[in-house]
Design an enzyme around this catalytic site. Structure first.
Site, PDB file in Angstrom:
ATOM      1  N   ILE A   1       0.816  -1.216   0.000  1.00 54.98           N
ATOM      2  CA  ILE A   1       0.000   0.000   0.000  1.00 54.98           C
ATOM      3  C   ILE A   1       0.850   1.266   0.000  1.00 54.98           C
ATOM      4  CG2 ILE A   1      -0.273   0.196   2.528  1.00 54.98           C
ATOM      5  CD1 ILE A   1      -3.291   0.848   1.864  1.00 54.98           C
TER       6      ILE A   1
ATOM      7  N   ASP B   1       0.313  -5.392  10.026  1.00 52.33           N
ATOM      8  CA  ASP B   1       0.222  -4.360  11.063  1.00 52.33           C
ATOM      9  C   ASP B   1      -0.710  -4.849  12.170  1.00 52.33           C
ATOM     10  OD1 ASP B   1      -0.246  -2.086  12.587  1.00 52.33           O
ATOM     11  OD2 ASP B   1      -0.176  -0.743  10.844  1.00 52.33           O
TER      12      ASP B   1
ATOM     13  N   THR C   1      11.687 -13.116   4.969  1.00 54.60           N
ATOM     14  CA  THR C   1      11.076 -11.787   4.969  1.00 54.60           C
ATOM     15  C   THR C   1      11.927 -10.838   5.802  1.00 54.60           C
ATOM     16  OG1 THR C   1       9.752 -12.464   6.849  1.00 54.60           O
ATOM     17  CG2 THR C   1       8.715 -12.638   4.719  1.00 54.60           C
ATOM     18  N   GLU C   2      11.906  -9.563   5.442  1.00 54.19           N
ATOM     19  CA  GLU C   2      12.702  -8.576   6.168  1.00 54.19           C
ATOM     20  C   GLU C   2      12.318  -8.550   7.637  1.00 54.19           C
ATOM     21  OE1 GLU C   2      11.710  -7.917   3.086  1.00 54.19           O
ATOM     22  OE2 GLU C   2      13.524  -7.286   2.030  1.00 54.19           O
TER      23      GLU C   2
ATOM     24  N   CYS D   1       2.270 -11.658   5.641  1.00 53.74           N
ATOM     25  CA  CYS D   1       3.443 -11.736   6.497  1.00 53.74           C
ATOM     26  C   CYS D   1       3.586 -10.478   7.352  1.00 53.74           C
ATOM     27  CB  CYS D   1       4.691 -11.925   5.658  1.00 53.74           C
ATOM     28  SG  CYS D   1       4.627 -13.452   4.715  1.00 53.74           S
TER      29      CYS D   1
END
Lengths: 561, 259
Positions: free
Chosen positions: B61, B120, B229-230, B117
């Site tokens: 987004i 929020d 994933t980061e 993943c």
């Protein structure tokens, strides 16, 4: 002063002998009229009460009686005491409330309660297909009221339920047993038609509130533990929230459960604008129910009917702006006509989930506007001729406010023909179309009206439509007021009938004349009523022309597909 | 929706010559994997060589983050243009608000895997509607997933993991539930739309991968979201815990008239 009918509905009792009843909402009042001769029938809340309050300006004793009555009726119906965002008193009503406050002093404050207008304006009306009930939605207190409609047009309130979010649209399931309420939050709830509020003690045991609502409460009572540790990796904002939660500890406001039977059926992440129920044939030849929902983000969703409403069957994608209205025509329920803030009316094939036809509305409105001479007068050039010649104003914005369908006659082949009537916000006209068996919509005519059309109701039995008009604004304008002398001479309603012989819409003169007289009489009887004047200026504009505000402005626009 | 810009290597060859702007060039295959809230694209980059035959789309987004991922992908593509030309051609990233526009990207049953993943957590109760998993959004995930397709969720917030589990398990089980209803599924309450899959413990995904087949792929994907994933890497550095769940979509139940 608000005398306009912001909502109209038609109720046709099942038995053929009884005549239909036209229901109109003007401010917070609901008036009923005979659909046969246009005669005035009744008003809710009853005119007697309002007559009493009017005379009570001189008679304090009598007024306290009325306000007591009012407060006791409020207690009975278990209305939540909190009222949100009630319209601020405007000039005219301001005078009145001052008067009331003065009177209240000598009344030991009894009438302070009365200072609130008894009901906020009605934003939606619906009638059951059996014609025995009327459902009214008030926006400011989020209430859905169900009325029993007697053959003599008298409305009796059966229930009053306050929804968690402001309802935007309501409809009934085909069997009339359930109300579907689509709200501003994007959720659709189902409520039984004749629902009553439960006793607060009983709430826990009710299935709709979850079989485990007691365990849910335990959960809420357990001491607060932050949902993340310092090890949690997250944004600064989320960490701030956590820190705040830790400070606040157990001080969490418990949410009030709704005290009536309701179920969440489905939800969009967008403001819902309309909801419709449709029954289609299935391969097994048994009917299947579907729920159609439209939102501010250009989607029309097709879901299965209750009890499988969580399953999405498809989407109708093709609108480029907010959608305001869905219309499933009779006889051809597999077709859907939708309209909104883009310039098109779209015809969909629900079986195929495909756009069938796109009709330009903007040029129709532009053509009409070009022939408009002011004050609701039009030059006599036939719109068909002008279509090709007129320039379309680029800044003109069209917003469909209503789409109604009426089955009128059969084609020579024996297939039924559907008349479609479309109205646009702030446009003094009805646009008529025909829909035939070839699943094509054909433009028929633009029928201009004296003032901007607000709402529309189809009188099936008489092959007629009744439309309500905005007398306080100029034609083609949603903000410029008409001058006051003209306001009182303009009609509040109009009526057209379809003639199957000439295949055109014509003024239904006797009915129109009676309805105009009856509505004027109603307006006069409310002349000194403060409640009728409650909506003025901004709130009146919101009530009559609220759809255009759904349009997104620049940064809000997230359509990138 | 012009997919040819996202996956130029997968455009149907015949239409490549069409120069007309508005002609949509069809792809040889549809996108089957979506990473919703792909962030900086770590998972996309890791999945690309592991699933070379699938088209994978990341949706994000934040405009700037999306631009970063787009640049990252095009850089990777040109780096490997000579050594291994097909590499990183099957991944792309688009800016989108999936909570609103998911059905604009995918049709019914198009996807085989959805990744959510480190969403929020929106700790405030008032903000729970903004969570990427909600009772009503489950309907949209079910719509775009094919029967048998899976939703993979990972979070380092245990409560959020529980929240998502309750939403997925209760969905279709007894109708859609409100956000604040205590949604607890009970045994024998009937089947919902999603079925939770028992996963191997962290570090033991290899056992599944060895077994191969569908289970092997799932093991591999679970390892990917834990490690590639980061956010996953960040949590590992901090010594935090990761909560992974996989939910398989069941077939739609029969219509009432078919029963």
């Amino acid at each position: 002063m608000l005398y306009q009918y912001q909502c109209l509905a038609y109720c046709q009792p099942a038995s053929q002998s009884q005549t239909g009843i036209l229901v109109g909402a003007s401010g917070s009042f609901i008036h009923t009229f005979s659909a046969q001769n246009g005669r005035y029938l009744s008003t809710w809340p009853s005119l007697e009460t309002t007559a009493q309050t009017r005379s009570s300006g001189q008679n304090n004793g009598k007024k306290s009686e009325v306000s007591n009555q009012k407060s006791s009726s409020q207690d009975d119906s278990k209305r939540p005491p909190k009222r949100q965002k009630l319209s601020p008193a405007t000039d005219d009503s301001g005078n009145f409330s001052a008067e009331i406050a003065a009177a209240g002093d000598s009344d030991n404050g009894v009438s302070t309660k009365y200072q609130q207008p008894s009901n906020p304006p009605i934003i939606k009306l619906a009638g059951t297909s059996a014609g025995q009930h009327v459902i009214a939605v008030t926006g400011e207190d989020k209430c859905i009221r169900v009325f029993d409609l007697a053959a003599d047009g008298i409305l009796m309130q059966l229930s009053e339920r306050a929804m968690p979010k402001r309802p935007c649209a309501i409809t009934l399931t085909p069997d009339d047993s359930t109300i579907l309420c689509a709200d501003k939050f994007g959720d659709v709830y189902s409520l039984p038609l004749a629902g009553q509020a439960y006793e607060p003690e009983a709430v826990n045991g009710i299935d709709a509130n979850g079989p485990n609502s007691s365990s849910d409460q335990k959960q809420k009572q357990k001491p607060f533990a932050p949902s993340a540790t310092s090890l949690t990796v997250h944004t600064k904002r989320n960490r701030d929230v956590l820190r705040q939660q830790q400070k606040l500890n157990n001080h969490r406001a418990e949410k009030k459960a709704l005290s009536f039977d309701h179920k969440l059926l489905l939800g969009h992440v967008s403001l819902l604008t309309d909801v419709a129920c449709v029954t289609l044939a299935s391969p097994s030849h048994k009917p299947r129910n579907y729920i159609l929902t439209s939102d501010r983000d250009e989607h029309i969703r097709i879901s299965r009917g209750v009890p499988q409403a969580h399953i999405i069957e498809g989407y109708c994608l093709g609108h480029t702006e907010f959608i305001t209205k869905l219309c499933v025509p009779p006889v051809y329920p597999h077709l859907l006509i939708s309209g909104g803030g883009d310039n098109y009316l779209i015809l969909w094939d629900l079986f195929a989930g495909r756009m069938q036809q796109q009709l330009d509305l903007k040029s129709l409105v532009a053509t009409l506007k070009n022939t408009h001479l002011g004050d609701g007068n039009f030059s006599d050039v036939s719109p068909e001729i002008k279509t090709t010649e007129t320039k379309v104003d680029k800044t003109l914005r069209v917003c469909v406010s209503n789409i109604q369908a009426l089955e009128t006659h059969n084609e020579p082949s024996g297939h039924p023909v559907i008349q479609i009537i479309v109205t646009c916000e702030g446009v003094p006209a009805l646009f008529t179309f025909t829909l035939g068996v070839n699943a094509q919509i054909r433009f028929n005519a633009s029928i201009h009206t004296e003032s901007n059309v607000i709402d529309l109701a189809v009188l099936r039995k008489q092959s007629s439509v009744v439309y309500s008009m905005d007398t306080s604004h100029q034609a083609f304008s949603t903000d410029a007021s008409a001058d006051t002398v003209k306001q009182s001479s303009r009609s509040l309603v109009g009526c057209l009938s379809y003639s199957s012989d000439s295949k055109t819409w014509k003024e239904n003169e006797p009915l129109q004349a009676n309805l105009v007289a009856a509505t004027r009489q109603c307006a006069d009887s409310h002349q000194h009523d403060p409640q009728a004047g409650a909506a003025e200026g901004k709130s009146l504009h919101e009530l009559l022309y609220g759809l255009e505000s759904l349009r997104k402005r620049g940064s809000e626009n997230e359509t990138d597909v | 929706m012009d997919w040819s810009l996202c996956y130029p290597a997968f455009v149907v060859p015949d239409t490549q010559l069409v120069t007309e702007d508005h002609a949509l060039k069809p792809l040889t295959k549809p996108v089957t994997i979506a990473d919703i809230g792909c962030g900086f694209g770590g998972l996309l980059v890791a999945l690309s060589p592991l699933l070379p035959d699938e088209l994978i789309l990341g949706l994000e987004i934040r405009t700037q983050v999306t631009e970063y991922v787009e640049d990252r992908i095009s850089a990777l593509r040109s780096q490997h243009e000579i050594s291994s030309p097909g590499l990183y051609q099957n991944i792309a990233c688009l800016r989108a608000n999936t909570m609103k526009f998911l059905p604009n990207f995918f049709t019914r049953g198009q996807l085989s895997h959805i990744f959510l993943c480190f969403p929020d957590p929106h700790f405030k109760a008032r903000k729970h509607k903004a969570r990427i998993v909600s009772s009503t959004l489950c309907a949209e995930y079910a719509y775009v997933l094919k029967p048998g397709g899976c939703v993979y969720t990972i979070t380092d917030v245990e409560d959020l993991g529980e929240w998502m589990r309750r939403r997925f398990e209760a969905f279709g089980n007894s109708g859609v539930r409100g956000e604040d209803d205590g949604v607890e599924t009970r045994e024998g309450q009937g089947k919902g739309v999603f079925e939770k899959i028992e996963l191997p413990e962290e570090g033991k995904e290899g056992e599944w991968v060895v077994e191969g087949g569908e289970k092997g792929q799932m093991g591999m994907l679970v390892r990917c979201i834990r490690e590639e994933t980061e956010e996953g890497k960040k949590v590992s550095r901090n010594g935090g815990k990761k909560f992974v769940s996989v939910y398989r979509r069941r077939k739609d139940p029969a219509w009432p008239d078919e029963i």
